[in-house]
Design a protein around this motif. Structure first.
Motif, short mmCIF file in Angstrom:
data_model
loop_
_atom_site.label_atom_id
_atom_site.label_comp_id
_atom_site.label_asym_id
_atom_site.label_seq_id
_atom_site.Cartn_x
_atom_site.Cartn_y
_atom_site.Cartn_z
N MET A 278 11.01 -7.59 -7.33
CA MET A 278 9.93 -7.50 -6.16
C MET A 278 10.30 -6.92 -5.09
SD MET A 278 7.14 -9.19 -7.90
CE MET A 278 7.81 -8.76 -8.87
N ALA A 279 11.05 -7.26 -4.35
CA ALA A 279 11.00 -5.92 -2.61
C ALA A 279 11.30 -4.60 -3.24
CB ALA A 279 12.92 -6.47 -2.68
N GLU A 280 12.03 -4.37 -4.68
CA GLU A 280 11.78 -3.26 -4.91
C GLU A 280 10.63 -2.95 -5.07
OE1 GLU A 280 13.93 -0.31 -9.27
OE2 GLU A 280 15.67 -2.48 -8.46
N PHE A 281 9.89 -3.49 -5.57
CA PHE A 281 8.39 -2.60 -5.88
C PHE A 281 7.62 -2.73 -5.31
CE2 PHE A 281 8.92 -4.49 -10.12
CZ PHE A 281 10.38 -3.33 -11.48
N ASN A 282 7.54 -3.22 -3.73
CA ASN A 282 6.83 -3.59 -2.29
C ASN A 282 6.17 -2.54 -2.08
OD1 ASN A 282 5.75 -5.66 -0.51
ND2 ASN A 282 7.12 -4.14 0.64
N ILE A 283 7.09 -0.99 -2.21
CA ILE A 283 6.65 0.23 -1.64
C ILE A 283 5.55 0.86 -2.53
CG2 ILE A 283 7.85 1.51 -3.42
CD1 ILE A 283 8.10 3.85 -0.65
N TYR A 284 5.62 -0.13 -3.80
CA TYR A 284 3.90 0.44 -4.80
C TYR A 284 2.86 -0.62 -4.02
CZ TYR A 284 7.39 2.31 -7.89
OH TYR A 284 8.36 2.79 -8.85
N ARG A 285 3.60 -2.03 -3.98
CA ARG A 285 2.31 -2.68 -3.71
C ARG A 285 1.31 -2.06 -2.06
NH1 ARG A 285 1.94 -7.64 -0.25
NH2 ARG A 285 0.60 -9.35 -1.07
N THR A 286 1.68 -1.57 -1.23
CA THR A 286 0.59 -1.22 -0.44
C THR A 286 0.67 0.70 -0.14
OG1 THR A 286 3.19 -0.19 1.02
CG2 THR A 286 1.75 -2.89 1.23
N ASN A 287 0.92 1.60 -1.22
CA ASN A 287 0.44 2.69 -1.44
C ASN A 287 -0.17 3.26 -3.45
OD1 ASN A 287 1.62 4.03 0.30
ND2 ASN A 287 3.49 2.87 0.11
N LEU A 288 -0.58 1.71 -3.55
CA LEU A 288 -1.34 2.97 -4.52
C LEU A 288 -3.09 3.44 -4.00
CD1 LEU A 288 -1.60 -0.95 -6.74
CD2 LEU A 288 -0.51 1.24 -6.67
N ASP A 289 -3.43 3.01 -2.84
CA ASP A 289 -4.41 3.88 -2.70
C ASP A 289 -4.42 4.91 -2.26
OD1 ASP A 289 -2.12 2.53 -0.57
OD2 ASP A 289 -4.64 3.05 1.10
N LYS A 290 -2.84 5.88 -1.80
CA LYS A 290 -2.49 6.54 -1.99
C LYS A 290 -2.33 7.23 -2.76
CE LYS A 290 -0.94 6.26 2.85
NZ LYS A 290 -0.95 4.45 2.47
N LEU A 291 -1.98 7.03 -3.62
CA LEU A 291 -0.98 6.95 -5.66
C LEU A 291 -2.47 7.49 -5.82
CD1 LEU A 291 1.18 5.02 -6.57
CD2 LEU A 291 1.40 7.14 -5.32
N THR A 292 -3.49 7.04 -5.65
CA THR A 292 -4.63 7.16 -6.76
C THR A 292 -5.27 9.04 -6.41
OG1 THR A 292 -5.05 5.44 -6.93
CG2 THR A 292 -6.94 6.78 -7.29
N ILE A 293 -4.84 9.47 -5.28
CA ILE A 293 -5.50 10.74 -4.83
C ILE A 293 -4.70 11.85 -4.58
CG2 ILE A 293 -8.14 9.46 -3.74
CD1 ILE A 293 -7.03 9.80 -0.76
N ASP A 294 -3.54 12.05 -4.57
CA ASP A 294 -2.15 12.66 -4.29
C ASP A 294 -2.40 14.05 -5.31
OD1 ASP A 294 -0.30 13.67 -3.18
OD2 ASP A 294 1.43 13.36 -4.23
N HIS A 295 -2.60 15.03 -4.91
CA HIS A 295 -2.60 16.38 -5.70
C HIS A 295 -3.60 16.44 -6.45
CE1 HIS A 295 0.49 17.23 -2.48
NE2 HIS A 295 1.45 16.78 -3.65
N GLY A 296 -5.00 15.32 -6.71
CA GLY A 296 -6.53 15.60 -7.11
C GLY A 296 -5.69 15.60 -8.96
N THR A 297 -4.03 13.97 -8.34
CA THR A 297 -3.86 13.74 -9.17
C THR A 297 -3.62 11.80 -9.46
OG1 THR A 297 -1.46 14.00 -9.62
CG2 THR A 297 -3.27 15.76 -11.05
N ALA A 298 -3.37 11.03 -10.79
CA ALA A 298 -2.91 10.27 -10.14
C ALA A 298 -1.95 9.23 -10.17
CB ALA A 298 -3.85 8.61 -10.77
N ASP A 299 -0.85 9.05 -9.72
CA ASP A 299 0.20 8.57 -10.34
C ASP A 299 0.15 7.58 -10.28
OD1 ASP A 299 2.97 8.19 -10.42
OD2 ASP A 299 3.87 8.98 -8.22
N VAL A 300 0.52 7.03 -11.96
CA VAL A 300 0.67 6.20 -12.66
C VAL A 300 2.12 5.61 -13.34
CG1 VAL A 300 -1.38 6.12 -13.36
CG2 VAL A 300 0.01 7.17 -14.71
N THR A 301 2.91 5.82 -12.24
CA THR A 301 4.50 5.43 -12.36
C THR A 301 4.11 4.46 -11.70
OG1 THR A 301 5.46 8.24 -11.39
CG2 THR A 301 6.50 6.28 -11.97
N PRO A 302 3.90 3.88 -11.28
CA PRO A 302 4.57 2.18 -10.93
C PRO A 302 4.06 1.33 -12.37
CG PRO A 302 3.26 3.17 -8.26
CD PRO A 302 2.99 4.08 -10.38
N ALA A 303 2.74 1.12 -12.69
CA ALA A 303 2.53 0.43 -13.44
C ALA A 303 3.24 0.29 -14.60
CB ALA A 303 1.47 0.58 -13.70
#
Length: 201
Positions: A95-120
């Motif tokens: 959970m500590a390792e994944f915490n950076i994903y937890r608060t960045n899903l909003d930004k990941l959706t719109i980065d450079h015209g694509t969504a980054d689905v790596t965390p899933a």
């Protein structure tokens, strides 16, 4: 099959909302160098599809609610809890390792015209690894078949939805042992009751 559906649901949930914060940069995540244990990885068009879907839903979904940090955390928590509802497989270090994903899903959706689905995929792969460890530990316990029920002080928490994740693998194994012992006793009692009923004339 259920965890895989949860993975797909998470990817879909990531695409359901689009935040309009163009000024903040999303962190860049990459899959680990070694192959994922599940063999799953994002398809070549997944990122673009997720982004376009999110843009469309921002315009046409009746709630028109942007994905902010609060919603990002909720999506993350729902995904993790759908995989590990009893909080007995993921470790606190996960959970500590994944915490950076937890608060960045909003930004990941719109980065450079694509969504980054790596965390899933990274989270699901870790879940699969923990399940493999869980299964191997339980299989070894069942081989030994040394369960004893002489103590009157044994306790087990059945509903662990709000319980903390285990601190380490040793603590996780203790939870797995308790759960297996409980289910073993439950099955044993069920069979004894069935046998008794069969003898009633």
């Amino acid at each position: 099959r259920k965890p895989l559906l949860a993975l797909l649901a998470f990817v879909g949930a990531l695409a359901l909302f689009w935040a309009g914060c163009e000024t903040s940069k999303a962190p860049v995540f990459t899959l680990p160098d070694q192959p994922l244990a599940t063999g799953l990885k994002p398809g070549p068009n997944d990122a673009r599809i997720a982004h376009v879907t999110a843009r469309l839903l921002e315009e046409y979904h009746y709630l028109q609610r942007p994905l902010d940090t609060e919603m990002s955390e909720r999506f993350f928590d729902e995904y993790v809890n759908s995989l590990d509802p009893r909080h007995e497989n993921f470790l606190q270090s996960d959970m500590a390792e994944f915490n950076i994903y937890r608060t960045n899903l909003d930004k990941l959706t719109i980065d450079h015209g694509t969504a980054d689905v790596t965390p899933a995929f990274v989270i699901y792969d870790r879940y699969a690894k923990r399940i493999q460890q869980h299964d191997a530990y339980v299989a070894e316990l069942l081989k030994q078949d040394k369960f004893k029920f002489t103590s009157t002080d044994d306790k087990i928490t059945i509903d662990r939805r709000d319980a903390p994740f285990p601190k380490n693998l040793e603590e996780a194994e203790a939870l797995w042992y308790q759960r297996l012992r409980y289910e073993y006793l439950e099955e044993k009692l069920s069979r004894e009751i069935s046998t008794t009923h069969d003898n009633i004339v």
